[in-house]
Design an enzyme around this catalytic site. Structure first.
Site, short mmCIF file in Angstrom:
data_model
loop_
_atom_site.label_atom_id
_atom_site.label_comp_id
_atom_site.label_asym_id
_atom_site.label_seq_id
_atom_site.Cartn_x
_atom_site.Cartn_y
_atom_site.Cartn_z
N LYS A 189 45.80 53.46 30.59
CA LYS A 189 45.81 52.79 31.90
C LYS A 189 47.26 52.58 32.37
O LYS A 189 47.61 52.94 33.48
CB LYS A 189 45.09 51.43 31.81
CG LYS A 189 43.67 51.53 31.30
CD LYS A 189 43.00 50.17 31.19
CE LYS A 189 43.56 49.22 30.16
NZ LYS A 189 43.38 49.62 28.74
N ARG A 235 52.64 53.28 19.49
CA ARG A 235 53.21 53.01 20.82
C ARG A 235 54.50 52.20 20.72
O ARG A 235 54.60 51.24 19.95
CB ARG A 235 52.21 52.24 21.67
CG ARG A 235 52.82 51.76 22.98
CD ARG A 235 51.80 51.29 23.96
NE ARG A 235 51.03 50.15 23.50
CZ ARG A 235 50.07 49.58 24.20
NH1 ARG A 235 49.76 50.06 25.38
NH2 ARG A 235 49.42 48.55 23.72
N ARG A 266 54.60 46.20 20.23
CA ARG A 266 53.91 44.97 20.64
C ARG A 266 53.25 44.31 19.43
O ARG A 266 52.71 44.99 18.57
CB ARG A 266 52.84 45.29 21.71
CG ARG A 266 53.41 45.29 23.10
CD ARG A 266 52.46 45.79 24.15
NE ARG A 266 51.07 45.37 24.09
CZ ARG A 266 50.15 45.71 24.98
NH1 ARG A 266 50.48 46.47 26.02
NH2 ARG A 266 48.91 45.31 24.86
N ARG A 286 38.12 42.26 33.31
CA ARG A 286 37.73 42.55 31.94
C ARG A 286 36.46 41.81 31.52
O ARG A 286 36.01 41.97 30.38
CB ARG A 286 38.84 42.08 31.00
CG ARG A 286 39.78 43.16 30.59
CD ARG A 286 40.96 42.46 29.93
NE ARG A 286 41.41 43.19 28.81
CZ ARG A 286 42.59 43.85 28.81
NH1 ARG A 286 43.32 43.88 29.88
NH2 ARG A 286 42.98 44.45 27.74
N ARG A 330 40.83 43.76 19.21
CA ARG A 330 40.82 44.06 20.66
C ARG A 330 39.68 45.02 21.00
O ARG A 330 39.04 44.89 22.05
CB ARG A 330 42.17 44.67 21.07
CG ARG A 330 43.29 43.64 21.13
CD ARG A 330 44.66 44.28 21.07
NE ARG A 330 45.00 45.05 22.24
CZ ARG A 330 45.97 45.96 22.27
NH1 ARG A 330 46.68 46.22 21.19
NH2 ARG A 330 46.22 46.61 23.38
P1 AP5 Z 1 48.93 53.05 27.39
O1 AP5 Z 1 48.98 53.74 28.71
O2 AP5 Z 1 50.02 52.10 27.05
O3 AP5 Z 1 47.48 52.40 27.19
P2 AP5 Z 1 46.78 51.18 27.96
O4 AP5 Z 1 45.41 51.62 28.31
O5 AP5 Z 1 47.66 50.69 29.06
O6 AP5 Z 1 46.71 50.18 26.75
P3 AP5 Z 1 47.04 48.62 26.62
O7 AP5 Z 1 47.10 48.33 25.14
O8 AP5 Z 1 48.25 48.22 27.40
O9 AP5 Z 1 45.79 48.03 27.21
P4 AP5 Z 1 45.21 46.68 26.95
O10 AP5 Z 1 44.21 46.68 28.03
O11 AP5 Z 1 44.69 46.36 25.62
O12 AP5 Z 1 46.48 45.72 27.05
P5 AP5 Z 1 47.02 44.78 28.21
O13 AP5 Z 1 48.46 44.81 28.18
O14 AP5 Z 1 46.28 45.05 29.47
O15 AP5 Z 1 48.85 54.20 26.26
C1 AP5 Z 1 48.87 53.88 24.87
C2 AP5 Z 1 49.76 54.88 24.10
O16 AP5 Z 1 49.19 56.19 24.21
C3 AP5 Z 1 51.19 55.00 24.66
O17 AP5 Z 1 52.07 55.13 23.57
C4 AP5 Z 1 51.18 56.28 25.50
O18 AP5 Z 1 52.45 56.93 25.51
C5 AP5 Z 1 50.12 57.12 24.75
N1 AP5 Z 1 49.35 57.99 25.65
C6 AP5 Z 1 48.80 57.67 26.85
N2 AP5 Z 1 48.13 58.71 27.38
C7 AP5 Z 1 48.25 59.72 26.47
C8 AP5 Z 1 47.77 61.07 26.41
N3 AP5 Z 1 47.02 61.59 27.41
N4 AP5 Z 1 48.06 61.81 25.32
C9 AP5 Z 1 48.81 61.29 24.31
N5 AP5 Z 1 49.30 60.05 24.30
C10 AP5 Z 1 49.03 59.26 25.36
O19 AP5 Z 1 46.48 43.35 27.70
C11 AP5 Z 1 47.03 42.73 26.56
C12 AP5 Z 1 46.30 41.42 26.31
O20 AP5 Z 1 46.47 40.54 27.44
C13 AP5 Z 1 44.78 41.53 26.13
O21 AP5 Z 1 44.41 41.85 24.80
C14 AP5 Z 1 44.32 40.12 26.55
O22 AP5 Z 1 44.55 39.20 25.52
C15 AP5 Z 1 45.28 39.79 27.70
N6 AP5 Z 1 44.71 40.18 29.01
C16 AP5 Z 1 45.21 41.11 29.86
N7 AP5 Z 1 44.44 41.22 30.95
C17 AP5 Z 1 43.41 40.34 30.79
C18 AP5 Z 1 42.27 40.02 31.55
N8 AP5 Z 1 42.01 40.61 32.73
N9 AP5 Z 1 41.42 39.08 31.07
C19 AP5 Z 1 41.66 38.44 29.91
N10 AP5 Z 1 42.73 38.72 29.12
C20 AP5 Z 1 43.59 39.66 29.56
#
Ligand code: AP5
Length: 223
Positions: free
Chosen positions: A21, A131, A164, A94, A175
């Site tokens: 994402k 990552r 992270r 979410r 998660r």
């Molecule tokens: P990346 O693009 O970083 O993945 P992502 O989907 O953004 O993953 P996140 O871990 O950031 O998502 P998340 O939803 O768990 O975390 P968030 O920060 O939102 O890609 C991952 C890796 O793969 C990278 O190294 C990239 O280079 C590689 N990659 C990507 N595409 C690729 C490809 N095609 N081929 C090869 N490699 C590739 O949330 C963190 C925390 O915040 C949550 O756990 C929760 O506690 C809280 N939170 C956030 N939003 C909410 C909400 N709405 N409600 C409640 N709690 C929330």
């Protein structure tokens, strides 16, 4: 063009942790000229600045749990109020509660499209455990799949790269469990709203994933 087609676009990027994402939100934001809002990034900024919100959120994030809905929505809607021309949401909604609140916010004002990034668990774990995130610009790279040119240094802004806290194996598993329980039901929720949900195969190479994203959006953005 009817009135619904001139409404600002709201794009939701949905999918499990590590699905890509954040990777695609940046380029998509440039392509569409819309701001990228990541609730995860907003929480991490609050944690770095040691705000009261950051302190509350950290307890949940470090354990792989979701932050409570009211904290998420207050923060989100304050940010969204500045985005009259539309926006890209990364990692929100979410929960069904958050989705219903977003629906009320956009109804009548925006066109909504939800892109669901699909990927197998074993690939997610490989992506997340390798990552590296930049402390400066927030961009990510990967120890094996997309290593930085210089160890520990971001290719884009020369900021320091770090792993992270919630990308440790035990927290990743938590998660994923939370995602299945609380976020997966949104696929059915959005699937019921005709034309809103588009599936994206996120296991392909990045450029192929991005062209699928653009194709999925094309109809809705340019119709
Ligand atoms: P990346 O693009 O970083 O993945 P992502 O989907 O953004 O993953 P996140 O871990 O950031 O998502 P998340 O939803 O768990 O975390 P968030 O920060 O939102 O890609 C991952 C890796 O793969 C990278 O190294 C990239 O280079 C590689 N990659 C990507 N595409 C690729 C490809 N095609 N081929 C090869 N490699 C590739 O949330 C963190 C925390 O915040 C949550 O756990 C929760 O506690 C809280 N939170 C956030 N939003 C909410 C909400 N709405 N409600 C409640 N709690 C929330």
């Amino acid at each position: 063009m009817d009135s619904s087609e001139s409404k600002p676009l709201v794009v939701v990027l949905m999918g499990p942790p590590g699905a890509g994402k954040g990777t695609h939100a940046g380029p998509l934001s440039e392509h569409l000229g819309l701001p990228h809002i990541s609730t995860g990034d907003l929480f991490r900024e609050n944690i770095r600045s040691q705000t009261a919100l950051g302190q509350k959120a950290k307890q949940f994030i470090d354990q792989g749990q979701l932050v409570p809905d009211d904290l998420v929505l207050d923060m989100l809607f304050e940010r969204v109020a500045e985005c009259k021309g539309g926006y890209i949401l990364d990692g929100c909604p979410r929960t069904l509660y958050q989705a219903a609140a977003l629906d009320r916010k956009v109804q009548g004002h925006n066109r909504l499209i939800v892109l669901n990034f699909q990927i197998r668990d074993e690939e997610l774990v490989r992506r997340l455990s390798g990552r590296l995130s930049c402390k400066g610009c927030g961009k990510t790279c990967h120890k094996q799949f997309a290593p930085p040119k210089r160890d520990g240094v971001c290719d884009s802004c020369s900021g320091a790269l770090y792993q992270r806290e919630d990308d440790q194996e035990a927290v990743i598993q938590k998660r994923l469990e939370v995602y299945r329980k609380q976020t997966l039901p949104l696929i059915e929720y959005y699937g019921r709203q005709k034309e809103v949900l588009k599936e994206i195969n996120s296991e392909q190479k990045k450029d192929l994933v991005f062209s699928d994203v653009l194709e999925a959006l094309h109809e809705r953005v340019y119709s």
